[in-house]
Motif scaffolding. Structure first.
Motif, PDB file in Angstrom:
ATOM      1  N   ALA A 219      45.862  66.349 -50.055  1.00  0.00           N
ATOM      2  CA  ALA A 219      44.857  65.608 -49.804  1.00  0.00           C
ATOM      3  C   ALA A 219      45.614  64.171 -49.814  1.00  0.00           C
ATOM      4  N   ASP A 220      46.496  65.138 -49.470  1.00  0.00           N
ATOM      5  CA  ASP A 220      47.387  63.678 -48.681  1.00  0.00           C
ATOM      6  C   ASP A 220      47.847  63.731 -47.514  1.00  0.00           C
ATOM      7  N   SER A 221      47.326  64.868 -46.714  1.00  0.00           N
ATOM      8  CA  SER A 221      47.001  64.464 -45.094  1.00  0.00           C
ATOM      9  C   SER A 221      47.289  64.255 -44.269  1.00  0.00           C
ATOM     10  N   ARG A 222      47.594  63.655 -43.220  1.00  0.00           N
ATOM     11  CA  ARG A 222      47.233  62.820 -42.108  1.00  0.00           C
ATOM     12  C   ARG A 222      46.326  62.877 -41.597  1.00  0.00           C
ATOM     13  N   LEU A 223      45.013  62.451 -40.909  1.00  0.00           N
ATOM     14  CA  LEU A 223      43.765  62.590 -40.008  1.00  0.00           C
ATOM     15  C   LEU A 223      44.371  62.363 -38.962  1.00  0.00           C
ATOM     16  N   LEU A 224      44.033  63.728 -37.993  1.00  0.00           N
ATOM     17  CA  LEU A 224      45.001  63.626 -36.388  1.00  0.00           C
ATOM     18  C   LEU A 224      43.224  63.345 -35.394  1.00  0.00           C
ATOM     19  N   VAL A 225      44.050  62.894 -34.106  1.00  0.00           N
ATOM     20  CA  VAL A 225      42.521  62.740 -33.082  1.00  0.00           C
ATOM     21  C   VAL A 225      43.730  63.533 -32.206  1.00  0.00           C
ATOM     22  N   THR A 226      42.495  64.695 -31.652  1.00  0.00           N
ATOM     23  CA  THR A 226      43.167  65.701 -30.702  1.00  0.00           C
ATOM     24  C   THR A 226      41.770  65.823 -29.862  1.00  0.00           C
ATOM     25  N   ASP A 227      42.147  66.475 -29.047  1.00  0.00           N
ATOM     26  CA  ASP A 227      40.834  67.540 -27.658  1.00  0.00           C
ATOM     27  C   ASP A 227      41.126  65.913 -26.560  1.00  0.00           C
ATOM     28  N   PHE A 228      42.317  66.145 -26.032  1.00  0.00           N
ATOM     29  CA  PHE A 228      42.110  65.034 -24.742  1.00  0.00           C
ATOM     30  C   PHE A 228      41.740  65.732 -23.408  1.00  0.00           C
ATOM     31  N   GLY A 229      41.120  66.911 -23.801  1.00  0.00           N
ATOM     32  CA  GLY A 229      40.573  67.422 -22.329  1.00  0.00           C
ATOM     33  C   GLY A 229      39.784  66.735 -21.245  1.00  0.00           C
ATOM     34  N   LEU A 230      38.920  65.194 -21.244  1.00  0.00           N
ATOM     35  CA  LEU A 230      38.390  64.625 -21.251  1.00  0.00           C
ATOM     36  C   LEU A 230      38.955  63.063 -20.890  1.00  0.00           C
ATOM     37  N   ALA A 231      39.747  62.974 -22.145  1.00  0.00           N
ATOM     38  CA  ALA A 231      40.813  61.604 -21.882  1.00  0.00           C
ATOM     39  C   ALA A 231      41.589  61.684 -20.214  1.00  0.00           C
ATOM     40  N   THR A 232      41.720  60.113 -20.700  1.00  0.00           N
ATOM     41  CA  THR A 232      41.916  59.807 -18.863  1.00  0.00           C
ATOM     42  C   THR A 232      42.426  57.791 -18.915  1.00  0.00           C
ATOM     43  N   PHE A 233      42.975  57.902 -18.069  1.00  0.00           N
ATOM     44  CA  PHE A 233      43.720  56.531 -18.173  1.00  0.00           C
ATOM     45  C   PHE A 233      43.125  55.408 -17.614  1.00  0.00           C
ATOM     46  N   GLY A 234      42.453  53.727 -18.219  1.00  0.00           N
ATOM     47  CA  GLY A 234      41.787  53.092 -18.385  1.00  0.00           C
ATOM     48  C   GLY A 234      40.911  51.929 -18.688  1.00  0.00           C
ATOM     49  N   GLY A 235      40.342  50.837 -18.371  1.00  0.00           N
ATOM     50  CA  GLY A 235      39.849  50.015 -19.069  1.00  0.00           C
ATOM     51  C   GLY A 235      40.431  48.904 -19.132  1.00  0.00           C
ATOM     52  N   ALA A 236      40.698  47.743 -19.855  1.00  0.00           N
ATOM     53  CA  ALA A 236      41.292  47.395 -20.363  1.00  0.00           C
ATOM     54  C   ALA A 236      42.369  47.587 -20.779  1.00  0.00           C
ATOM     55  N   GLY A 237      44.061  47.060 -21.758  1.00  0.00           N
ATOM     56  CA  GLY A 237      44.955  47.243 -21.655  1.00  0.00           C
ATOM     57  C   GLY A 237      45.977  48.511 -20.979  1.00  0.00           C
ATOM     58  N   SER A 238      45.193  48.903 -20.266  1.00  0.00           N
ATOM     59  CA  SER A 238      45.629  49.813 -18.620  1.00  0.00           C
ATOM     60  C   SER A 238      47.212  49.538 -18.221  1.00  0.00           C
ATOM     61  N   GLU A 239      48.801  50.098 -18.678  1.00  0.00           N
ATOM     62  CA  GLU A 239      49.473  49.916 -18.033  1.00  0.00           C
ATOM     63  C   GLU A 239      49.201  51.110 -16.238  1.00  0.00           C
ATOM     64  N   MET A 240      48.217  51.547 -16.163  1.00  0.00           N
ATOM     65  CA  MET A 240      48.395  52.336 -15.536  1.00  0.00           C
ATOM     66  C   MET A 240      48.034  51.457 -13.731  1.00  0.00           C
ATOM     67  N   SER A 241      49.038  51.237 -12.394  1.00  0.00           N
ATOM     68  CA  SER A 241      48.275  50.750 -11.716  1.00  0.00           C
ATOM     69  C   SER A 241      48.415  52.117 -10.056  1.00  0.00           C
ATOM     70  N   GLY A 242      48.706  53.176 -10.514  1.00  0.00           N
ATOM     71  CA  GLY A 242      48.744  54.295  -9.991  1.00  0.00           C
ATOM     72  C   GLY A 242      47.469  55.689 -10.018  1.00  0.00           C
ATOM     73  N   PRO A 243      47.134  56.209  -9.527  1.00  0.00           N
ATOM     74  CA  PRO A 243      46.315  57.252  -9.864  1.00  0.00           C
ATOM     75  C   PRO A 243      46.716  58.125 -10.872  1.00  0.00           C
TER      76      PRO A 243
END
Length: 420
Positions: A219-243
């Motif tokens: 009952a005390d388990s943490r909940l995890l965000v998973t599956d990064f198969g479609l994830a990418t860098f982008g949008g506001a807050g991005s630290e990325m300046s390269g590809p």
């Protein structure tokens, strides 16, 4: 989640996660179900948590023998430098160029998941590079953790945390008692993980209940965000300046931030700007969270239709309601939380940080937390599951069942962006 809910993958060959790629979530699901290990064919999307049929399960002895045969088969494929550190225990996921197995660390006996990717397969190297670019950056208690990576010329072995507590909706149904306070606590954990991702400039792009997994059954388990198969860098807050993490169809804006354009995700959770093929940002994840909040509070979808094209039109219109059970028993504060995540204008949506400070989340739904919503939620979920299992695929929409789509024009069933 039904016939019309296949994931829409990024367009074009060799751009991001290719056709048939096992999503990371498959490496994290509870592995005790014999049918998961015994099934030679890819598992039907959305058919797990509401399934009540056990008629197709093989005899236990046959199942164990088949599982052991598969373990032996895939253990032989693993590089000895990997098996020197990990014992291969069970196959728990597969795709056209990847396999996921449950393993135990030889020294500590701690369980993990290893995703073995064939990087020489078409699209394999790009998919692997994109996913690893994201996983190597994240470190948060509510995001699935990359443990280590073994890289060889033909294969890459990605060692990940193993979540055994089941999906978010599984937990909702199995509890027997579920209140707004329970919903707020679960969504607070998701928001913590999303806030971390978005502060790094990472857009998940496939947020849905199936990709929210509990680390252990307690009952005390943490909940995890998973599956990064479609994830990418982008949008506001991005630290990325390269590809880094770039996926085909996205490009770097004049101000150095990523401007995302690729149409991908799971239809019921896709934001209107994605469907309209407009530039988008991490705000698409907040729209998806609004859909998730609606589902968790009611067991129903805000936008749903057997026809993919009608579903898309409903989403871009942004019309939904709070009619039917259990909405009369849900507080106005909870409804306000959902509404603030589902504006058509992305700039009007709550960010992850602001959503965490919303009174409904911050106070754990104080004042309405004692109302048990479980009966109505479970009934709606099961009714939806029954409809999904009986209906046929819609002719409109294409891209269902994990297929890739063409790179030109507008996807069939996809609404066009307004002129001007």
């Amino acid at each position: 989640m039904g016939c019309g809910s296949g994931k829409v993958l990024p367009e074009g060959p060799g751009k991001g996660p290719g056709k048939g790629c096992v999503s990371v979530v498959h490496s994290l699901v509870a592995f005790g179900k014999a049918r998961d290990d015994d099934d030679d064919e890819p598992k039907k999307k959305g058919a797990s948590w509401f399934s009540t049929s056990v008629g197709n399960l093989p005899p236990a002895s046959d199942g164990r023998r088949r599982i052991q045969d598969k373990v032996t088969k895939y253990k032989d494929k693993f590089d000895p430098r990997v098996t020197a550190r990990y014992d291969i225990r069970a196959l728990i996921g597969r795709g056209s160029f990847s396999r996921v197995v449950r393993v135990e660390h030889r020294a500590t006996r701690q369980p993990f998941a290893i995703k073995m990717m064939e990087v020489e397969a078409p699209g394999g190297r790009e998919a692997c590079a994109s996913e690893l670019a994201v996983l190597r950056r994240v470190s948060h208690s509510h995001v699935i953790q990359l443990i280590e990576v073994f890289q060889f010329p033909r294969r890459v072995y990605v060692v990940l945390e193993l979540a055994t507590g089941g999906e978010l909706l599984d937990r909702v149904v199995s509890r027997g008692h579920f209140t707004e306070r329970d919903a707020a606590q679960a969504l607070r954990m998701v928001l913590a993980g999303l806030g971390h991702l978005h502060n790094l400039g990472i857009a998940h792009r496939d947020l849905k209940p199936e990709n929210l997994l509990y680390y252990h059954p307690g009952a005390d388990s943490r909940l995890l965000v998973t599956d990064f198969g479609l994830a990418t860098f982008g949008g506001a807050g991005s630290e990325m300046s390269g590809p880094d993490g770039r996926i085909g169809g996205d490009h770097n804006g004049a101000d150095g931030t990523w401007c995302l354009r690729t149409t991908c995700g799971t239809p019921e959770y896709m934001a209107p700007e994605v469907l309209l093929r407009k530039p988008y940002s991490c705000a698409v994840d907040m729209w998806a969270l609004g859909v998730i909040a609606y589902v968790v509070l009611s067991g129903s979808m805000p936008f749903e239709d057997d026809s993919r094209s009608r579903l898309y039109r409903a989403i871009v219109r942004g019309k939904y309601s709070f009619r039917g059970d259990p909405w009369p028993s849900v507080s106005n504060l909870a409804k306000d939380f959902v509404q603030r995540l589902l504006p058509l204008d992305p700039s009007a949506r709550l960010t992850a940080d602001r959503a965490t400070r919303h009174p409904w989340v911050a106070t754990s739904a104080a004042g309405s937390s004692t109302r048990n919503l479980h009966r109505s939620i479970s009934q709606n979920l099961r009714q939806r599951g029954s409809r999904s299992s009986s209906r046929c695929p819609s002719g409109g929409g294409g891209g269902g069942g994990g297929g890739s789509r063409s790179s030109g024009g507008v996807q069939p069933g996809l609404p066009r962006a307004p002129e001007g």
